[in-house]
Design a protein around this motif. Structure first.
Motif, PDB file in Angstrom:
ATOM      1  N   GLY A   1       0.809  -1.209   0.000  1.00  0.00           N
ATOM      2  CA  GLY A   1       0.000   0.000   0.000  1.00  0.00           C
ATOM      3  C   GLY A   1       0.841   1.256   0.000  1.00  0.00           C
ATOM      4  N   ALA A   2       2.070   1.169  -0.522  1.00  0.00           N
ATOM      5  CA  ALA A   2       3.029   2.285  -0.490  1.00  0.00           C
ATOM      6  C   ALA A   2       2.901   3.100  -1.776  1.00  0.00           C
ATOM      7  CB  ALA A   2       4.444   1.747  -0.323  1.00  0.00           C
ATOM      8  N   LEU A   3       1.877   3.955  -1.837  1.00  0.00           N
ATOM      9  CA  LEU A   3       1.533   4.645  -3.077  1.00  0.00           C
ATOM     10  C   LEU A   3       2.607   5.631  -3.529  1.00  0.00           C
ATOM     11  CD1 LEU A   3      -0.572   5.058  -5.284  1.00  0.00           C
ATOM     12  CD2 LEU A   3      -1.701   6.735  -3.807  1.00  0.00           C
ATOM     13  N   THR A   4       3.182   6.398  -2.604  1.00  0.00           N
ATOM     14  CA  THR A   4       4.197   7.386  -2.983  1.00  0.00           C
ATOM     15  C   THR A   4       5.403   6.714  -3.625  1.00  0.00           C
ATOM     16  OG1 THR A   4       3.516   8.919  -1.238  1.00  0.00           O
ATOM     17  CG2 THR A   4       5.742   9.188  -2.126  1.00  0.00           C
ATOM     18  N   GLU A   5       5.889   5.639  -2.992  1.00  0.00           N
ATOM     19  CA  GLU A   5       7.043   4.930  -3.544  1.00  0.00           C
ATOM     20  C   GLU A   5       6.690   4.261  -4.864  1.00  0.00           C
ATOM     21  OE1 GLU A   5      11.219   3.997  -2.657  1.00  0.00           O
ATOM     22  OE2 GLU A   5       9.746   5.542  -2.181  1.00  0.00           O
ATOM     23  N   TYR A   6       5.452   3.772  -4.972  1.00  0.00           N
ATOM     24  CA  TYR A   6       5.013   3.146  -6.221  1.00  0.00           C
ATOM     25  C   TYR A   6       5.096   4.136  -7.381  1.00  0.00           C
ATOM     26  CZ  TYR A   6       1.913   1.320  -9.837  1.00  0.00           C
ATOM     27  OH  TYR A   6       1.402   0.912 -11.040  1.00  0.00           O
ATOM     28  N   LYS A   7       4.605   5.344  -7.171  1.00  0.00           N
ATOM     29  CA  LYS A   7       4.626   6.344  -8.244  1.00  0.00           C
ATOM     30  C   LYS A   7       6.052   6.657  -8.681  1.00  0.00           C
ATOM     31  CE  LYS A   7       1.807   9.255  -6.094  1.00  0.00           C
ATOM     32  NZ  LYS A   7       0.909  10.427  -5.853  1.00  0.00           N
ATOM     33  N   MET A   8       6.952   6.715  -7.712  1.00  0.00           N
ATOM     34  CA  MET A   8       8.358   6.912  -8.060  1.00  0.00           C
ATOM     35  C   MET A   8       8.841   5.805  -8.994  1.00  0.00           C
ATOM     36  SD  MET A   8       9.912   9.599  -6.910  1.00  0.00           S
ATOM     37  CE  MET A   8      11.572   8.988  -7.174  1.00  0.00           C
ATOM     38  N   PHE A   9       8.501   4.572  -8.656  1.00  0.00           N
ATOM     39  CA  PHE A   9       9.010   3.438  -9.432  1.00  0.00           C
ATOM     40  C   PHE A   9       8.297   3.256 -10.760  1.00  0.00           C
ATOM     41  CE2 PHE A   9      11.506   2.343  -5.757  1.00  0.00           C
ATOM     42  CZ  PHE A   9      12.633   1.776  -6.347  1.00  0.00           C
ATOM     43  N   VAL A  10       7.078   3.743 -10.900  1.00  0.00           N
ATOM     44  CA  VAL A  10       6.453   3.719 -12.227  1.00  0.00           C
ATOM     45  C   VAL A  10       7.250   4.606 -13.178  1.00  0.00           C
ATOM     46  CG1 VAL A  10       4.423   4.356 -13.585  1.00  0.00           C
ATOM     47  CG2 VAL A  10       4.141   3.173 -11.411  1.00  0.00           C
ATOM     48  N   ASN A  11       7.599   5.801 -12.719  1.00  0.00           N
ATOM     49  CA  ASN A  11       8.411   6.682 -13.548  1.00  0.00           C
ATOM     50  C   ASN A  11       9.777   6.059 -13.835  1.00  0.00           C
ATOM     51  OD1 ASN A  11       7.082   9.259 -14.251  1.00  0.00           O
ATOM     52  ND2 ASN A  11       6.747   9.375 -12.057  1.00  0.00           N
ATOM     53  N   GLY A  12      10.397   5.484 -12.806  1.00  0.00           N
ATOM     54  CA  GLY A  12      11.678   4.818 -13.001  1.00  0.00           C
ATOM     55  C   GLY A  12      11.570   3.647 -13.951  1.00  0.00           C
ATOM     56  N   ALA A  13      10.489   2.883 -13.839  1.00  0.00           N
ATOM     57  CA  ALA A  13      10.286   1.719 -14.706  1.00  0.00           C
ATOM     58  C   ALA A  13      10.214   2.136 -16.171  1.00  0.00           C
ATOM     59  CB  ALA A  13       9.011   0.985 -14.298  1.00  0.00           C
ATOM     60  N   LEU A  14       9.469   3.183 -16.460  1.00  0.00           N
ATOM     61  CA  LEU A  14       9.360   3.654 -17.833  1.00  0.00           C
ATOM     62  C   LEU A  14      10.715   4.123 -18.364  1.00  0.00           C
ATOM     63  CD1 LEU A  14       6.004   5.603 -17.489  1.00  0.00           C
ATOM     64  CD2 LEU A  14       6.365   3.556 -18.882  1.00  0.00           C
ATOM     65  N   ASN A  15      11.556   4.625 -17.467  1.00  0.00           N
ATOM     66  CA  ASN A  15      12.880   5.095 -17.872  1.00  0.00           C
ATOM     67  C   ASN A  15      13.855   3.968 -18.195  1.00  0.00           C
ATOM     68  OD1 ASN A  15      12.106   7.775 -17.580  1.00  0.00           O
ATOM     69  ND2 ASN A  15      12.855   7.933 -15.485  1.00  0.00           N
ATOM     70  N   VAL A  16      13.567   2.755 -17.704  1.00  0.00           N
ATOM     71  CA  VAL A  16      14.490   1.636 -17.958  1.00  0.00           C
ATOM     72  C   VAL A  16      13.867   0.558 -18.844  1.00  0.00           C
ATOM     73  CG1 VAL A  16      15.834   2.019 -15.868  1.00  0.00           C
ATOM     74  CG2 VAL A  16      13.868   0.475 -15.776  1.00  0.00           C
ATOM     75  N   GLY A  17      12.792   0.894 -19.537  1.00  0.00           N
ATOM     76  CA  GLY A  17      12.275  -0.016 -20.545  1.00  0.00           C
ATOM     77  C   GLY A  17      11.092  -0.876 -20.167  1.00  0.00           C
ATOM     78  N   VAL A  18      10.530  -0.708 -18.974  1.00  0.00           N
ATOM     79  CA  VAL A  18       9.295  -1.419 -18.634  1.00  0.00           C
ATOM     80  C   VAL A  18       8.168  -0.790 -19.454  1.00  0.00           C
ATOM     81  CG1 VAL A  18       7.687  -2.069 -16.803  1.00  0.00           C
ATOM     82  CG2 VAL A  18      10.139  -1.914 -16.326  1.00  0.00           C
ATOM     83  N   THR A  19       7.376  -1.608 -20.120  1.00  0.00           N
ATOM     84  CA  THR A  19       6.362  -1.088 -21.029  1.00  0.00           C
ATOM     85  C   THR A  19       5.067  -0.763 -20.284  1.00  0.00           C
ATOM     86  OG1 THR A  19       5.391  -3.248 -21.527  1.00  0.00           O
ATOM     87  CG2 THR A  19       7.310  -2.554 -22.848  1.00  0.00           C
ATOM     88  N   PRO A  20       4.226   0.090 -20.875  1.00  0.00           N
ATOM     89  CA  PRO A  20       2.914   0.357 -20.266  1.00  0.00           C
ATOM     90  C   PRO A  20       2.094  -0.912 -20.062  1.00  0.00           C
ATOM     91  CG  PRO A  20       3.395   2.018 -21.922  1.00  0.00           C
ATOM     92  CD  PRO A  20       4.482   0.982 -22.031  1.00  0.00           C
TER      93      PRO A  20
END
Length: 387
Positions: free
Chosen positions: A201-220
């Motif tokens: 339930g760690a929403l703030t950290e999740y949002k950080m990692f969504v942005n990071g994920a997109l930066n390293v090639g994780v697809t939508p």
């Protein structure tokens, strides 16, 4: 219309030190007696000393920077700050030592204004700009900085300004020491952390990692599949906020929603295909679960087959190895799920994830889930796959 998110053109080196980009949002030809521009400063970059006969107003929209008037001490400026610069006052402004800064600069009464550009701000002058709130005393390793930058280029957290000692400890541990261990690539590691943050339930950290994920090639599609799979293990009441948050980030990135569908079943086939997948991963264990289930609880076993596996696990977008790793990540992050953790350790082995891979996942999640849950995960791992 010019977007504030566009970097703009490089600012002239005769008036600026370092890498600076300018977007002119309102020009004289637009018919307004004012000039408005968005200025992006990389860390350590700044303007020369200068003045405006009409004054100037700065609206800081991201990062941390410095503002100084001649003969006065430096002010720290942050996102949300408004700097009102008096007429004819000699001053300079720019990014801080370790953080980029973006501001909107407005010059009013443009028809009366004259900007006088003076000498550059020397390194000696600039390096006097220290403050107890700045992060120049944080001793981050070169590896920690590099790994952090890989995910979030140019980003500096607010916590770095308020809690520098904690950030030094955490970043050196999570982005250097821990990353050295194991056999996970960056993309897999980030996806496992995303699943973990949802489970917690760690929403703030999740949002950080969504942005990071997109930066390293994780697809939508992969981002969506992690979310959808988590519904079966975490529950939609918790996951829905994460779906909305991901949607906002994807829209900001210009990604059209909904993404391409990944379902492989129909209402008529979901039970059959889900049960087949269960048995393929867990073997005879599934038949035993059905046989040993009391009649008044048999419907839950059917839900597991048709819903958990038929609706979610049979989807494309993520392969079987990644899905089982995600399940392991979410279960050990939730806590109190040791029975299910053991079952999915066996499932991971069946789809090709060995003990070293599972240990790597537990290690990478340690900074985010803490020691008690990590140690519980290791206990389950050692019971199912002894050393």
């Amino acid at each position: 219309m010019v977007s504030f998110k566009e970097k703009g053109v490089a600012a002239p080196s005769s008036y600026f030190t370092g890498r600076v980009w300018v977007n002119m949002n309102i020009n004289p030809e637009d018919g307004y007696n004012t000039m408005v521009g968005t200025v992006n400063f990389e860390a350590k970059s700044r303007t020369n000393w200068h003045s405006h006969t009409s004054g100037q107003i700065l609206f800081v929209i991201s990062g941390v920077g410095y503002y100084q008037e001649k003969g006065k001490s430096v002010q720290i400026i942050r996102e949300g700050d408004v700097v009102k610069i008096p007429k004819n006052v000699v001053h300079w402004h720019g990014a801080s030592h370790n953080c980029a800064m973006t501001h909107i600069a407005m010059v009013p009464e443009l028809d009366k204004d004259k900007t006088e550009w003076l000498n550059p701000v020397s390194d000696k002058e600039y390096n006097k700009c220290s403050t107890q709130n700045e992060d120049i005393n944080i001793n981050l390793t070169e590896k920690a900085i590099k790994n952090h930058e890989e995910l979030w280029p140019g980003y500096e957290s607010k916590a770095k300004q308020t809690d520098p000692e904690l950030i030094e400890i955490f970043d050196n541990f999570a982005f250097d020491e821990v990353i050295k261990y194991g056999n996970l690539d960056t993309k897999t590691r980030v996806m496992m952390i995303m699943g973990s943050t949802i489970a917690q339930g760690a929403l703030t950290e999740y949002k950080m990692f969504v942005n990071g994920a997109l930066n390293v090639g994780v697809t939508p599609v992969e981002i969506k599949e992690i979310l959808y799979q988590s519904v079966a293990y975490v529950g939609v009441a918790k996951v829905i906020d994460f779906i909305y948050a991901a949607n906002e980030i994807l829209k900001e990135r210009g990604i059209e929603l909904p993404v391409k569908g990944q379902s492989t079943t129909t209402p008529e086939t979901r039970m059959e295909k889900g049960l087949a997948l269960q048995k393929d991963i867990f073997g005879d264990m599934i038949d035993k679960m059905y046989e040993q289930s009391p009649k008044n609880q048999l419907h839950i076993q059917k839900y597991l087959s048709a819903n958990c596996f038929g609706d979610y696990q049979t989807r494309t977008g993520l392969d079987a190895k990644t899905r089982e790793l995600l399940t392991f990540s979410m279960l050990i992050s939730m806590g109190g799920t040791e029975s299910q953790v053991k079952g999915h350790i066996l499932g991971n082995v069946k789809v090709g994830n060995d003990k070293e891979t599972l240990l790597s996942v537990a290690t990478q999640l340690l900074p985010y889930i803490g020691y008690p849950r990590t140690l519980n995960a290791l206990k389950c791992l050692n019971e199912v796959i002894p050393e």
